[in-house]
Motif scaffolding. Structure first.
Motif, short mmCIF file in Angstrom:
data_model
loop_
_atom_site.label_atom_id
_atom_site.label_comp_id
_atom_site.label_asym_id
_atom_site.label_seq_id
_atom_site.Cartn_x
_atom_site.Cartn_y
_atom_site.Cartn_z
N LEU A 125 47.25 40.71 40.99
CA LEU A 125 47.52 41.45 39.80
C LEU A 125 49.03 40.83 39.34
O LEU A 125 49.21 40.57 38.45
CB LEU A 125 47.33 42.92 39.99
CG LEU A 125 47.74 43.87 38.76
CD1 LEU A 125 46.85 43.29 37.55
CD2 LEU A 125 47.35 45.13 39.08
N ARG A 126 49.86 41.12 40.28
CA ARG A 126 51.26 40.77 39.91
C ARG A 126 51.47 39.46 39.55
O ARG A 126 52.29 39.21 38.64
CB ARG A 126 52.16 41.12 41.20
CG ARG A 126 52.42 42.76 41.36
CD ARG A 126 52.98 42.77 42.73
NE ARG A 126 54.25 42.29 43.01
CZ ARG A 126 54.99 42.70 44.20
NH1 ARG A 126 54.58 43.57 44.82
NH2 ARG A 126 55.97 42.08 44.16
N SER A 127 50.49 38.54 40.17
CA SER A 127 50.93 37.08 39.71
C SER A 127 50.13 36.83 38.29
O SER A 127 50.69 35.69 37.92
CB SER A 127 49.95 36.20 40.82
OG SER A 127 48.44 36.61 40.67
N ASN A 159 42.04 44.95 34.59
CA ASN A 159 42.93 46.19 34.75
C ASN A 159 43.90 45.92 33.76
O ASN A 159 44.42 46.81 33.29
CB ASN A 159 43.52 46.01 36.13
CG ASN A 159 42.69 47.05 37.12
OD1 ASN A 159 42.17 47.83 36.96
ND2 ASN A 159 42.80 46.49 38.29
N LEU A 160 44.38 44.57 33.47
CA LEU A 160 45.45 44.57 32.50
C LEU A 160 45.01 44.96 30.90
O LEU A 160 45.63 45.76 30.43
CB LEU A 160 45.84 42.87 32.21
CG LEU A 160 46.56 42.46 33.72
CD1 LEU A 160 46.77 40.95 33.25
CD2 LEU A 160 47.75 43.13 33.81
N LEU A 161 43.70 44.74 30.90
CA LEU A 161 42.77 44.74 29.40
C LEU A 161 42.99 46.45 29.52
O LEU A 161 42.90 46.90 28.51
CB LEU A 161 41.62 44.43 29.31
CG LEU A 161 41.67 42.73 29.16
CD1 LEU A 161 40.31 42.22 29.22
CD2 LEU A 161 42.01 42.64 27.64
N LEU A 162 42.61 47.06 30.62
CA LEU A 162 42.34 48.59 30.71
C LEU A 162 43.77 49.42 30.77
O LEU A 162 43.60 50.39 30.83
CB LEU A 162 41.54 49.05 31.87
CG LEU A 162 40.04 48.47 31.74
CD1 LEU A 162 39.31 48.38 33.12
CD2 LEU A 162 39.43 49.18 30.84
N GLY A 163 44.77 48.73 30.90
CA GLY A 163 46.13 49.45 30.71
C GLY A 163 45.99 50.42 31.88
O GLY A 163 46.89 51.32 31.96
N SER A 164 45.44 50.07 33.02
CA SER A 164 45.31 50.93 34.09
C SER A 164 46.43 50.65 35.15
O SER A 164 46.58 51.34 36.33
CB SER A 164 44.10 50.80 34.78
OG SER A 164 43.71 49.35 35.51
N VAL A 165 47.16 49.34 34.84
CA VAL A 165 48.25 49.23 35.63
C VAL A 165 49.27 50.55 35.49
O VAL A 165 50.22 50.82 36.28
CB VAL A 165 48.91 47.78 35.28
CG1 VAL A 165 50.42 47.64 35.76
CG2 VAL A 165 48.08 47.03 35.54
N GLY A 166 49.19 51.16 34.16
CA GLY A 166 49.72 52.39 33.94
C GLY A 166 51.31 52.26 34.02
O GLY A 166 51.95 51.13 33.57
N GLN A 167 52.08 53.12 34.69
CA GLN A 167 53.43 52.91 34.53
C GLN A 167 54.05 52.07 35.71
O GLN A 167 53.91 52.28 36.85
CB GLN A 167 54.04 54.54 34.94
CG GLN A 167 54.12 55.26 33.75
CD GLN A 167 55.26 56.44 33.85
OE1 GLN A 167 55.21 57.18 35.09
NE2 GLN A 167 56.12 56.73 33.08
N ALA A 168 54.63 51.14 35.19
CA ALA A 168 54.91 49.93 36.13
C ALA A 168 56.38 50.54 36.95
O ALA A 168 57.03 51.43 36.26
CB ALA A 168 55.46 48.62 35.64
#
Lengths: 687, 256, 410
Positions: free
Chosen positions: A182-184, A342-351
Motif C-alpha cells: 500500500l505504501r509503495s 483502499n486508496l479509492l475508498l479513502g480507508s487509509v484514513g488519517q495518515a
C-alpha cells in the motif's frame, strides 16, 4: 493338651473369622481407596501464593497482550487482554499455552554443528562461533541475516552488525506485506499507516483469514459495531464460512477481481478528488476489466461484482488481502491491485505522521546502512553465510525457498529455541531462550503504527540458551565489529536503552490496561517507563496528519509475475492450514488437543479433491497416487471431498499433527523461482 | 426424579450458550480447558477417539457439494443435562447432579472406570483416562493447584470449571459480600477470542444466558432424547437446526 | 499314573496324552495372563477401545459367556424345582460350565475396569437406579452360589472324598441344593435381565433404548429368555463336543432331545417377543426419540441384515428344528440347532454392545469401526483357555456325567 495340626488350623480359621470383626480389614480396604487416588507417579500441582502479571505473547507478530495468573511466581494460566491500540483481548490456541513453552520437549539443550557425515553433534559455543566468524570473514558472496520479525531491537542490532557488508533478508510475507505494498502505491512513502478498526463497517477480503485473525484473533468479531465481511476466495476457508457473503472465485484471480471492482468504483466517482493524472492512469489500467471480462477470468458474475461494489462505501470500507501463514503473500500485482481499492475508498484514513526517529533509537539502528531484500528477490546461489532468526516469525518458511539462494558450501546458522524445520537443514544451530524465560521487546508490525511493549520473563532460560545480543557481541569481538546505537551486553540492557530514548524523545502516548493513557509528562524516567511496561503498558507513536496532497504511482499494478503457465500442470494445489499453524517453535505439546485429539486438522489426511474431478480423472481411491508439481512430487492418499472446488487439490500446509506424506511439508513443493506459492501448479498421476 | 422439588431456594442453575455463527473452530477453548483442568498433552498413540478433550470442537457439514457446501464448528462439551443419562447408570454414584448449581458433578476418586457413563452419554462429552497423565519434564510447574490430576482408569468430563466458582465464593466471603455471577466464568468462556460462548445463571431472567435461551435461533442437539441439556447453540442457518434435531445423519440432513 | 484320582469305573486317557491335550491350552493361558498383566500394568490404552467404543470385546465376551453359562441356573431350576429328572445327567457339567463362565467373566471384568482396586465401591456406594449395580451384586452372589454348587462336584473326586469332612460337607450341600438352585434361579433371573437392562435404559442411545414394563425395559426380559434358550443349547453342544473329543457316550439320546425341546419351546417365546419388540421399536420408540431406524445404517445397509439374521437364521430356524420331532431325533440336527442358537446369542450381544457404540448419536458423527488389539484378544483367549483347562480337569477327575459309567458298561 497335645497341640495337633487340627488345633493350629482351628486357631488360624478362627483368627481369620475374628479379623472380620476387627477394624483391620475394613481400614485396609478404605485405605486402598486412598492409595488409588495418590499413586506416587501422579503429578501433584504445587501450591503457592496467587499472583498475576502482565506480559505479551512472542509467538507471532500479533503480540497479543497477556494477563498471566501465577502461583508462587510460576505461570499457570494466560488470558488475552486488550492492552494495545488495536487489540480486543483475543488469544489464539498457541498463545493460550505459551506459559508451557519453557518446558517444550523439543527444546535445544546445546549448540549443534553438522559433521562431515551429515549428522548433528553437540559442540562448544566457542567452536561454533569461530566457524561462523571464519565463514563471514572469508565470504566472497553475500553474508545475510534472515530476520523473520523485523522491527525488534535485535533487528536494529543485526543491521548494525552487517552495516556495509551484508544484507538483511526478509521472508516474503514481511517484505511484501499489505501495508508495504500500500505504501509503495504512494509517490512519496507516507510512512507507517494504520486502519481505525472502530470506524470500519465493511471488510472486503481477498483470501485473507480476517475472521480468524485480523491483527489479533477475533478482532473484527469483538468490535462494538457489527462489521459486514465479504470474502472473495477460491476455497471455503473458515473465514469464508463465517463471512456474511462468500464469493467463490477461480483460484489465483484476485487481481482481476480487484481491478474489476476498481473499474466500477472509478465509474462511481470515487477518485473525484484525486490528482487528474493519477486518476487517468488508474482508469487506463482498469478500463479493460469490464464485468464480463472479470467473469470470464474469475467466475464472479456481473450481478455479484456490482452488488459488492455498491456495498463498498468511502470512509467505512476497508479491503484486506495480505500474506497467508501457510501460502505466503499474493503476487505483487495482485496485492497492489487490491490495495488500490483502499486508496479509492479513502480507508487509509488519517495518515500517521512518522514519529521523528531519534538517532539513538536502537530499533532503528543503522536503518539506512544495510540493504533489505525480499527473499524471493535474492539472486540464486548468492548467499555464502546465512544466519536465520525465525523464532518469533509466527509462521514456517519452506526450506526450498532458502536453499535456492544459497551458494554451494554455504554456511547456515540457525538461532532457535527448538530444532525446527529450518534448523534441521542448518550447519550450526545455536539455542536461544524459549518464550516466557526471557524479557523480549514486542514491536508492532514494522509497517503499521509504531508501538513498543514488553514480554516478561517467568523463570530462567536454559543454561545454553544464548541471548542474540550476546551472540552478536561475541561474533563482533572475533570479527572486530563494534556496534554503536545497539551496543549492549544483553537484550534487556538494550530494552533499557530504548526506554531511555523514548523517554527523552517525549513523543507518543503510553496506553495502560484498565487505566487512562499516560504521556511523557507523567513518565520522565526510563525506569518508570520500564515499570509501566511490566504492568502491561504499550507505547504508541502519536497520530498526526500528512500535509502534502496524496499522489500515487500505479506501476506495480502492471507487473506480471514470473510465472509462465505450466501447461502440463492443469490442476491447482492450494495449501491450507489455519492461521497460526506456525512452526514447532510456537506450539506447546498441549496443542495436541487441536492438532491430534480432535478432527480440526481435516486436510492432514491426504489430498482432498472434488469427487467430480476424481471421476473425470478416474482417480480410483484404492490406488497410490502422486501429486506432481514443477518443484517435485509427493505420494498422497486421495480423499473425495465435495467441498473442494473442481480442479483443485487441497492439502494441509501445516507442519503439525500427523503427516501422511513423504516430504516434511507440502509447502516445500513451492518452486524457488515462484514469487507466490498460494497456488502451486500441479497434476495427479498414478504412483 | 423431580429437580424442582429438591432445589434449594435461590440456588443458581448454570448454563451456556454457544454461538455457532461466531465460532471459527480455532480451538482456543479446547486448549484453555486443558490448561485450566490439568489435562495432559496427548501421549504417543493418542488420537481424536481416545484423547482427553473435555471441550472438543467438531465440524458439522450440510453434506452438500461445492459451492453449496456449508460447515459450522460446534464446540461440544458436557451438556449438564437436567436429566443426565450418565447419573442413573453409574454403579457407584460417582456422578451426581448438584442441586445447588445445576452442574452434573463427576467424582473421579470414586470412579471405578467401568465406562458405563460413557456408553450412556449421547453427546460424547466424556473422556476416559486411557493413559496415566504425564507432562514433559518440568511442565508440572504449570499445573493448576485448584484441581487435582486424575490417574488412569477414570472417566472425566467438563464440570463448568466448578473450582472457579468455589474460589470466587471464597473471595466474596473473605471480602464480606455476595459473589456476583460475572466473577465465575469457566476457562473456555474467557478464552474464546470471538466471544462465542456465554455462561451464566438460568435462574436469573436478565442474564445473558437466559436471554440467549429465549432466542429463536437457539437450539439444543438431539432434544428429543429428553436429557434436557443446559447448553443452547445459536445459529442463523436453518440447516443447522434441522440437522441438530435428528441424531443420525440421513435423509433429513440433505435439506439445504 | 493318576488312576487313583479318577472315578472308579470310568475310563480316561493316559496322563501323558492328557497333558498333551492340556499343553496348548496352558500356553494360551500363560499368553493371555501376560496380556492381562500388560493391560493392568501399563493401562487400557493397549486395547483398541476408545472414548466412543467404551465397551469393547471384553464386555461383549462377558455378556456372551454369561448368557451361555445360563445353562447352570436353568438346568438347576428345571431339575430341582421342576423335577425334570433326565437333566440329572448333565447338571454337573452345566454347573461346571456355569462356574467357568462366571469366574472367567469376573476375571476379565477386573482387567476391563480402569481401577480394579475400587471394585468394592459398588458395594459400598451402590446406586439403586443403576442396572450395573444390580448386575454387580447379583453376579457376585451368584458366583458364590455357583462355587457352592461346583465345590461338591470336585469334592466327590475319588481321592478327595476320602477326607471325611469333605464328604460330610458335600452331603450337606446336597441337602440344600434346592435352596441353592432356587437362589441361583432368582439371582440369575435378575442379573441376566439386568445385563439386558444395561442397554434398554440408555435413553441417550435410540438404537438400544426400549419401552419398559415398570422399571425394566423389554431388553431385560429378552435377555432372560434368550439366556434360558441358550443355556440348554450350550449344554447340548458342549456335551456333544466333549463326547466327540473323548470318544465316549456321556448321555442318552433322551437327554439331548430333552435339552433341545426345552430350548425350542423357549425359542418360540423369544422369537415372538423379539419380533414384537423390534416392531414396536421401529414404529414407536425410535421415532419418538427423533430417529427413524432406517437411518441408522443408511451408510452401511448390510448391517441391518444382521438384525434380520438374528431372529430368522439364528432364532426361528433352530426353533423350527427343535420343535420338529423327526429332526429332533437326529443328533446332527440337534447340534446344528444348538450351534445356531448359541450363535444367535453371540450376534445379539454383538449388536447391542459393538453396533450400538459404532452408531452415530450426533449429526456430525460417522459410523465407526472397532477391532480389538492383540492384548485384548489375548486376554479374551485367556478366558477360553482357562475354561478348557478347568473343564478338562473336572471331566477327568470329577464325575461330570453320571450316566457315563452306565453307558460305558453297555
Amino acid at each position: 493338651m497335645i497341640v495337633t495340626r487340627r488345633h493350629i488350623l482351628k486357631l488360624l480359621g478362627g483368627g481369620a473369622v475374628g479379623t472380620i470383626f476387627s477394624p483391620i480389614p475394613w481400614k485396609l480396604l478404605r485405605d486402598s481407596s486412598v492409595w488409588t487416588q495418590n499413586w506416587s507417579w501422579l503429578p501433584v500441582p504445587q501450591r503457592g501464593p496467587v499472583g498475576s502479571a502482565y506480559s505479551a505473547c512472542t509467538l507471532c507478530p500479533s503480540g497479543c497482550g497477556l494477563k498471566v495468573r501465577t502461583i508462587g511466581g510460576r505461570p499457570v494460566l494466560v488470558n488475552g487482554i486488550s492492552n494495545t491500540a488495536w487489540g480486543k483481548g483475543g488469544l489464539c490456541p498457541a498463545g493460550t499455552a505459551i506459559h508451557q513453552m519453557p518446558w517444550h520437549p523439543a527444546q535445544l539443550r546445546s549448540v549443534k554443528m553438522r559433521q562431515s557425515d551429515g549428522r548433528f553433534m553437540e559442540a562448544k559455543l566457542d567452536v561454533a562461533l569461530a566457524a561462523v566468524a571464519a565463514a563471514i570473514k572469508g565470504a566472497n558472496g553475500t553474508v545475510a541475516i534472515l530476520d523473520g520479525r523485523p522491527g525488534r531491537l535485535i533487528s536494529g542490532a543485526y543491521r548494525e552488525f552487517l552495516a556495509g557488508k551484508g544484507v538483511i533478508v526478509q521472508p516474503p510475507s514481511v517484505a511484501r506485506s499489505s501495508m508495504k505494498v500500500l505504501r509503495s502505491l504512494f509517490k512519496e512513502d507516507p510512512g507507517p499507516l494504520a486502519i481505525d478498526v472502530d470506524q470500519v463497517k465493511t471488510v472486503v477480503s481477498f483470501s485473507a483469514s480476517v475472521l480468524e485473525n485480523f491483527g489479533q484473533p477475533g478482532l473484527l468479531q469483538q468490535s462494538p459495531k457489527k462489521i459486514r465481511t465479504i470474502q472473495f476466495e477460491a476455497i471455503q476457508s473458515r473465514t469464508a464460512l463465517k463471512a456474511d457473503q462468500w464469493v467463490p472465485i477461480k483460484p489465483g484471480t484476485e487481481r482481476e477481481i480487484a481491478l474489476g471492482l476498481a473499474n466500477l468504483l472509478l465509474k462511481k466517482g470515487y477518485a473525484a478528488n484525486w490528482d487528474e493524472e493519477d486518476r487517468t492512469a488508474l482508469e487506463k489500467i482498469c478500463a479493460e476489466w469490464t464485468p464480463s471480462k472479470v467473469f470470464a477470468a474469475s467466475g464472479v458474475d456481473e450481478a455479484t461484482l456490482t452488488s459488492v461494489a455498491n456495498t463498498m462505501e468511502i470512509g467505512s470500507t476497508v479491503v484486506v488481502a495480505g500474506p497467508d501463514a501457510v501460502g505466503g503473500p499474493l503476487a505483487i500485482e495482485a496485492e497492489a491491485s487490491i490495495q488500490t481499492l483502499n486508496l479509492l475508498l479513502g480507508s487509509v484514513g488519517q495518515a500517521i505522521k512518522p514519529v521523528k526517529i531519534a538517532a539513538d533509537d536502537p530499533a532503528f539502528g543503522a536503518i539506512d546502512a544495510v540493504e533489505t531484500k525480499d527473499l524471493t528477490d535474492v539472486p540464486a546461489q548468492s548467499i555464502e553465510v546465512l544466519i536465520i532468526d525465525m523464532a518469533m516469525a509466527g509462521y514456517a518458511l519452506p526450506w526450498n525457498l532458502l536453499a535456492d539462494k544459497l551458494a554451494p558450501k554455504a554456511l547456515v546458522v540457525s538461532l532457535t529455541p527448538v530444532l525446527d524445520d529450518l534448523a534441521q537443514h542448518s550447519q550450526v544451530v545455536i539455542p536461544t531462550a524459549l518464550p516466557f524465560t526471557t524479557v523480549q521487546d514486542i514491536p508492532g508490525h514494522p509497517d503499521f503504527l509504531r508501538s513498543v511493549r514488553m514480554a516478561q520473563a517467568f523463570g530462567a532460560p536454559a543454561d545454553d540458551a544464548l541471548d542474540p545480543v550476546d551472540f552478536l557481541n561475541r561474533l563482533g569481538k572475533i570479527l572486530g565489529i563494534n556496534r554503536d546505537v545497539t551496543a549492549a551486553d544483553s537484550l534487556s540492557e538494550l530494552i533499557e536503552k530504548q526506554a531511555e530514548v523514548l523517554v527523552n524523545a517525549k513523543e507518543g502516548v503510553v496506553l495502560q490496561p484498565k487505566k487512562d493513557p499516560a504521556d511523557f509528562d507523567d513518565i520522565d524516567e526510563a525506569d518508570e517507563l520500564l515499570k509501566r511496561f511490566k504492568r502491561g503498558a504499550c507505547f504508541v507513536a502519536a497520530f498526526g496528519q500528512i500535509d502534502t496532497a496524496l499522489k500515487f504511482s500505479f506501476d506495480s499494478l502492471g507487473i506480471i509475475s514470473d510465472e509462465t503457465k505450466k501447461h502440463d500442470f492443469t490442476m491447482q494445489l492450494i495449501l491450507t492450514g489455519g492461521v497460526e499453524r506456525a512452526s514447532l517453535a510456537s506450539r506447546s505439546p498441549i496443542l495436541s488437543k487441536v492438532d491430534q485429539e480432535s478432527g480440526l486438522n481435516p486436510f492432514a489426511d491426504g489430498a482432498h479433491v472434488n469427487p467430480e474431478t476424481i471421476a473425470n480423472l478416474a482417480l480410483l481411491p484404492k490406488k497410490r497416487w502422486v501429486v506432481n508439481t514443477p518443484e517435485g512430487s509427493i505420494k498422497v492418499q486421495i480423499r473425495p471431498d465435495p467441498t473442494v472446488p473442481p480442479g483443485v487439490i487441497l492439502m494441509s500446509g501445516a507442519p503439525n499433527g500427523p503427516k501422511p506424506w513423504d516430504v516434511a511439508n507440502p509447502v516445500e513443493l513451492a518452486s524457488p523461482g515462484q514469487k507466490s506459492w498460494r497456488i502451486i501448479p500441479a497434476v495427479i498421476k498414478e504412483a | 426424579m423431580s429437580r424442582a422439588k429438591e432445589k434449594p431456594e435461590g440456588a443458581p442453575r448454570y448454563a451456556m450458550t454457544i454461538d455457532l455463527d461466531k465460532c471459527t473452530g480455532c480451538g482456543a477453548c479446547m486448549v484453555a480447558c486443558a490448561v485450566e483442568n490439568n489435562v495432559p498433552p496427548a501421549q504417543s498413540g493418542a488420537n481424536d477417539r481416545n484423547g482427553t478433550t473435555l471441550m472438543r470442537v467438531y465440524a458439522m457439514s450440510n453434506k452438500q457439494v461445492y459451492p453449496h457446501a456449508k460447515q459450522v464448528f460446534v464446540p461440544m462439551t458436557c451438556q449438564q443435562c437436567e436429566d443426565p443419562p450418565c447419573e442413573t447408570v453409574c454403579p457407584q454414584n460417582a456422578v451426581e447432579y448438584d442441586w445447588t448449581t445445576g452442574i452434573v458433578a463427576q467424582i473421579p476418586v470414586r470412579c471405578l472406570g467401568c465406562r458405563y457413563c460413557m456408553v450412556a452419554c449421547p453427546y460424547h462429552a466424556r473422556a476416559f483416562n486411557w493413559w496415566d497423565p504425564t507432562w514433559p519434564e518440568g511442565m508440572e510447574a504449570t499445573l493448576n493447584p485448584d484441581i487435582s490430576t486424575r490417574s488412569r482408569g477414570t472417566a472425566e468430563k467438563c464440570n463448568f470449571c466448578h473450582h472457579r466458582r468455589q474460589l470466587a465464593r471464597e473471595r466474596a466471603v473473605h471480602e464480606d459480600r455476595e459473589m456476583c455471577e460475572d466473577e465465575y466464568q469457566p476457562a473456555c468462556v474467557e478464552a474464546c477470542p470471538v466471544g462465542a460462548i456465554t455462561f451464566g445463571n438460568l435462574e436469573d431472567p436478565n442474564s445473558a444466558v437466559s436471554k440467549g435461551f429465549a432466542k429463536p435461533e437457539a437450539f439444543a442437539f438431539v432434544e428429543k432424547l429428553g436429557t434436557k441439556p443446559k447448553i443452547r447453540y445459536l445459529s442463523s442457518q436453518k440447516w443447522v437446526h434441522d440437522m441438530a434435531r435428528s441424531g443420525v445423519p440421513g435423509k433429513e440432513a440433505t435439506n439445504g | 499314573m493318576d488312576k487313583t484320582a479318577i472315578s472308579r469305573g470310568l475310563q480316561r486317557a493316559p496322563l501323558g496324552q492328557f497333558l498333551l491335550w492340556l499343553g496348548p491350552w496352558i500356553a494360551l493361558l500363560v499368553f493371555g495372563v501376560y496380556c492381562a498383566y500388560l493391560c493392568l500394568r501399563y493401562g487400557l490404552h493397549l486395547t483398541n477401545m476408545d472414548n466412543r467404543f467404551a465397551f469393547g470385546a471384553w464386555i461383549f465376551l462377558d455378556l456372551t459367556v454369561i448368557a451361555l453359562g445360563a445353562g447352570a441356573f436353568f438346568t438347576g431350576f428345571l431339575l430341582y424345582i421342576l423335577k425334570r429328572k433326565e437333566l440329572r445327567a448333565v447338571i454337573n457339567s452345566a454347573v461346571t460350565i456355569g462356574f467357568i463362565c462366571y469366574s472367567g467373566a469376573v476375571v476379565i471384568l477386573m482387567v476391563d475396569v480402569g481401577q480394579p482396586l475400587r471394585a468394592w465401591f459398588t458395594f459400598w456406594h451402590p446406586n439403586v437406579h443403576s442396572m450395573l449395580t444390580e448386575v454387580t451384586f447379583c453376579i457376585t452372589c451368584y458366583l458364590g452360589v455357583l462355587a457352592f454348587e461346583y465345590i461338591p462336584i470336585l469334592l466327590k473326586n475319588r481321592k478327595l472324598r476320602q477326607i471325611p469332612s469333605f464328604l460330610v460337607f458335600e452331603f450337606n450341600m446336597h441337602k440344600v441344593m434346592y435352596v441353592l438352585a432356587g437362589a441361583g434361579t432368582f439371582l440369575s433371573f435378575f442379573h441376566q435381565g439386568s445385563l439386558g437392562g444395561l442397554y434398554g435404559v440408555l435413553n441417550g442411545r435410540p438404537f438400544v433404548y426400549r419401552e419398559s414394563f415398570g422399571i425394566w425395559p423389554t431388553t431385560f426380559f429378552l435377555f432372560i429368555v434368550s439366556a434360558a434358550a441358550a443355556g440348554p443349547s450350550f449344554i447340548l453342544l458342549t456335551t456333544w463336543i466333549t463326547s466327540k473329543v473323548t470318544k465316549k457316550r456321556l448321555v442318552t439320546q433322551e437327554v439331548y432331545e430333552s435339552l433341545g425341546k426345552i430350548s425350542g419351546y423357549i425359542l418360540i417365546g423369544y422369537v415372538l417377543f423379539k419380533t414384537i419388540d423390534t416392531l414396536v421399536w421401529i414404529s414407536m420408540t425410535a421415532p419418538g426419540m427423533g430417529v427413524h431406524p432406517d437411518s441408522f445404517f443408511a451408510s452401511k445397509p448390510g448391517y441391518t441384515a444382521l438384525h434380520l439374521l438374528e431372529v430368522t437364521i439364528f432364532g426361528f430356524l433352530p426353533m423350527a428344528i427343535y420343535m420338529t420331532k423327526r429332526l429332533r431325533s437326529q443328533i446332527k440336527w440337534l447340534v446344528t440347532a444348538a450351534v445356531l442358537t448359541c450363535l444367535g446369542i453371540v450376534v445379539n450381544r454383538y449388536i447391542l454392545t459393538i453396533q450400538t457404540l459404532a452408531l452415530p448419536t450426533l449429526p456430525f458423527d460417522e459410523l465407526l469401526s472397532y477391532m480389538p488389539s492383540w492384548q485384548e484378544t489375548g486376554a479374551f483367549l485367556m478366558v477360553i483357555a482357562y475354561g478348557m483347562i478347568v473343564y478338562s480337569l473336572s471331566f477327568r477327575y470329577a464325575n461330570l456325567f453320571p450316566l457315563e459309567r452306565e453307558l460305558q458298561r453297555n
